[in-house]
Write a protein that holds these residues in place. Sequence first.
Motif, PDB file in Angstrom:
ATOM      1  N   ASN A 482      33.155  18.465  42.523  1.00 28.21           N
ATOM      2  CA  ASN A 482      33.009  17.246  41.753  1.00 28.21           C
ATOM      3  C   ASN A 482      34.202  16.324  41.953  1.00 28.21           C
ATOM      4  O   ASN A 482      35.265  16.726  42.454  1.00 28.21           O
ATOM      5  CB  ASN A 482      32.864  17.570  40.263  1.00 28.21           C
ATOM      6  N   TRP A 519      29.077  14.060  41.118  1.00 27.95           N
ATOM      7  CA  TRP A 519      29.089  15.018  40.000  1.00 27.95           C
ATOM      8  C   TRP A 519      27.822  15.845  40.102  1.00 27.95           C
ATOM      9  O   TRP A 519      26.715  15.301  40.143  1.00 27.95           O
ATOM     10  CB  TRP A 519      29.153  14.258  38.683  1.00 27.95           C
ATOM     11  N   ASP A 521      26.250  17.433  37.947  1.00 23.07           N
ATOM     12  CA  ASP A 521      25.338  17.252  36.811  1.00 23.07           C
ATOM     13  C   ASP A 521      24.151  16.376  37.178  1.00 23.07           C
ATOM     14  O   ASP A 521      23.057  16.521  36.603  1.00 23.07           O
ATOM     15  CB  ASP A 521      26.082  16.604  35.638  1.00 23.07           C
ATOM     16  N   TYR A 522      24.353  15.459  38.126  1.00 23.05           N
ATOM     17  CA  TYR A 522      23.283  14.529  38.486  1.00 23.05           C
ATOM     18  C   TYR A 522      22.119  15.221  39.195  1.00 23.05           C
ATOM     19  O   TYR A 522      21.035  14.636  39.306  1.00 23.05           O
ATOM     20  CB  TYR A 522      23.826  13.408  39.372  1.00 23.05           C
ATOM     21  N   ASP A 525      19.738  16.253  35.926  1.00 20.88           N
ATOM     22  CA  ASP A 525      19.625  15.323  34.797  1.00 20.88           C
ATOM     23  C   ASP A 525      18.244  14.713  34.636  1.00 20.88           C
ATOM     24  O   ASP A 525      18.052  13.806  33.817  1.00 20.88           O
ATOM     25  CB  ASP A 525      20.671  14.209  34.924  1.00 20.88           C
ATOM     26  N   LYS A 640      24.769  24.881  38.004  1.00 19.38           N
ATOM     27  CA  LYS A 640      25.831  24.107  38.655  1.00 19.38           C
ATOM     28  C   LYS A 640      25.679  24.225  40.162  1.00 19.38           C
ATOM     29  O   LYS A 640      24.963  25.114  40.666  1.00 19.38           O
ATOM     30  CB  LYS A 640      27.225  24.570  38.210  1.00 19.38           C
TER      31      LYS A 640
END
Length: 758
Positions: A482, A519, A521-522, A525, A640
């Motif tokens: 990240n 990142w 996380d995208y 999401d 992750k």
Amino acid sequence: MNIQITPQRDSSFCVGSHPSVAFHWDHARSLLTIGESAAPVAPVHYTISWKGLPAQATVRYTGEQQSLRLYDYMPARAEYFSWINNTNEGADEQQTLVNLDYFQWLKNTYGMQLDIYAFDAGAVDGSRWYGTMDSERFKIHFPHSFDVINEKANRMGTRMGLWGGPDGFGQTPATAEARKQMLADLCRKYGWALFKFDAVCGPLQPSHAADFADMLGRCRSYSPDLILLNHRLGLAEADSYATTQLWEGRESYTDVNSTNWQTAPHHRAGAMSRTLVPELRRTVEDHGVCLSSCLDGWDDELVLSAFGRNLVLAPQIYGNPWLLRDDEQARMARLFNIHRHYAPLMNTGLILPSRYGDFAVSRGNEQLRVIVLRNLEWTPRTVQLKLDDEMGLTKHGRVTLLEYHPNERKIGSFAFGSTVKVTVQPFRALLLVATTKTAGLLPVKAYRSDVNVEVCGEMTPTDVPADADCLYESLMFALDNNALEVRSLQRAGQTAVPQVQAARDAFFHQPTFVERGIWDDYLFDENPSTGFFPSSCQGDQRVAGGCLRVDLGSDIYVDSIRLYTPSYFGLRPMQPFEGQMAAISSDLNLWQEQMFLADTLTTLPVQRKMRYLKVYNAPQQLSEVEVYAGGKKLTATGFKANNLFAPSFHAVRAWTMQVKVPKVDGEAKLCVALEGQHGVEGAYAMARVGERIVAADDRAPSYPSNTFESNVERRDRNYTYYINVTPEMENQLVEVVVLGNEACSADLKPTVYLYQKK
């Protein structure tokens, strides 16, 4: 004799008689010249002040010409500038107001005064282009021009500054006049305090030198203390109008522009190793302290920059200080306040003898000295302080010795000329005040921040362990690629301060952060317009081609995994409907290869329990990863991914060491210092605790990152790996392991240290 200068306009005058002494004030250059006497002159002292400014100089005149720059006699000013909060796309009104709310909170809560808030690139001018404040682009970013921002800044006692280029005068008198008037109006209307002219925007054309001089004269007629920063520009004769030069041409974004060259317990030893400015000049800029990435050690770097060098801009910070932990916010404000209290006394300094350590300095007057020491070794350094003229104290009396960093305490009161022993902790700065004054001191507060480092020993070469592949994959799946700021956010944890949260949200939610895909996380999401992409802004950052790794967080039954890409271009290097390979595992020991057909919606059949996924030659633009079981999409909690690390690592050498971890108090970690050459990404460290493999989840210089700006610097020697000591490791035997590939020297000397901070 007392002389007062009106700083907004040029003036020439004479003082004294037989012969008279000629003075000339050049307001555009902020330069006072005392002319050479035509006849012998008895030595005379002049006390010179500048009307309306906190500047005063005492000059001994003997008949020779002297030149005085205003900025040498002004206390340092505290500055924040917005580089890394934005990059070349520039700031906007909304985000700037949020950031100013943060600094207002620091002032309201801790009394911290920010003197200057400076826009960096992109507000008006940009990289290789000049802009105007009547352009459509500017009006979109700043719908109320700078009025609302400036009003808010003024209410908190802060003046604004602007990044740009030295030219922009165009090819006609009309365009030249428009450029001059635009910048002069920022000073006339708003009283702006700083311009930063950068080679990134463009050079000054020699034919425009007179326009440049005229512009600065106009600006300083409204803002006589206007600071002009020269960032890597060759201004030729026009350079005399600049206040500072960028010292050594270096910026200070940790692990991007500033990295460790030696092993150390944090990422900022490289920054802390910067020297003192030659002749202790203050009219340079060291680029301040970047508070955005790799934040451990930030306070020691700030002490060395703000107190040790005490340049015209000090303390100077940039980036994202809201990524500090809440307790660190208070500490940053405290260091600003300490500096502000003593700044009027720190314009002159004295380099201390070598026995005080590298680049030790004392600043102040005959009654009070601010002393800054440093230690860039793994062991504590003991220093004998001599409380007399050796450190610049010449006025006799009892000497009070105070420590302001890393702890705050009164060390004691001593006879003048005494020798006092102090200790500088490993890889830390020490800030002291020694004074014979009895009034005007800033009381110390109860604060402690102690570091203790124990040498566990040098690791022993050994055969490559049979489970080397599992060790490597355990490390890889524990890590991320990240943005460095995401790592800082995770370090910081939750905040209880709304203004801090708002500034964090403004940074991470801005389109230029989200759309860079930096990142993981995208990927999870449920938003197909976001994604997680291998960084290639300044060259491919993938190690040996990279590999997509996805960790589901636990071993679960999976029907299939879907990979989404926005286009066939995003699918590259895969080609549509070609067979590709992935691998899945539950334990990182046994892997099952799985073939799939590539497409913008790729379905990877699984039909078994799994936790770990590796996709070779992964798409360059991956927008979403979905996991299905029982015909339903699973919630991505705990998922992750990373995408830059090599698909595999062929270890040809190894080192090992057993460490008995004691009971620890506070933060603790094992530092695995690889002394010597190991190649870029050529050696990795991890640990075993019983049957469990524990990753070194941080490293200096940083593990590869999909950075927000530029790239993490690559180093081929002296990595330091950090293995966090958790409560369950206390009183346990921990085996530390280092694996090296063919690029790693057999002469490598891995050494383990136990670092504790409380």
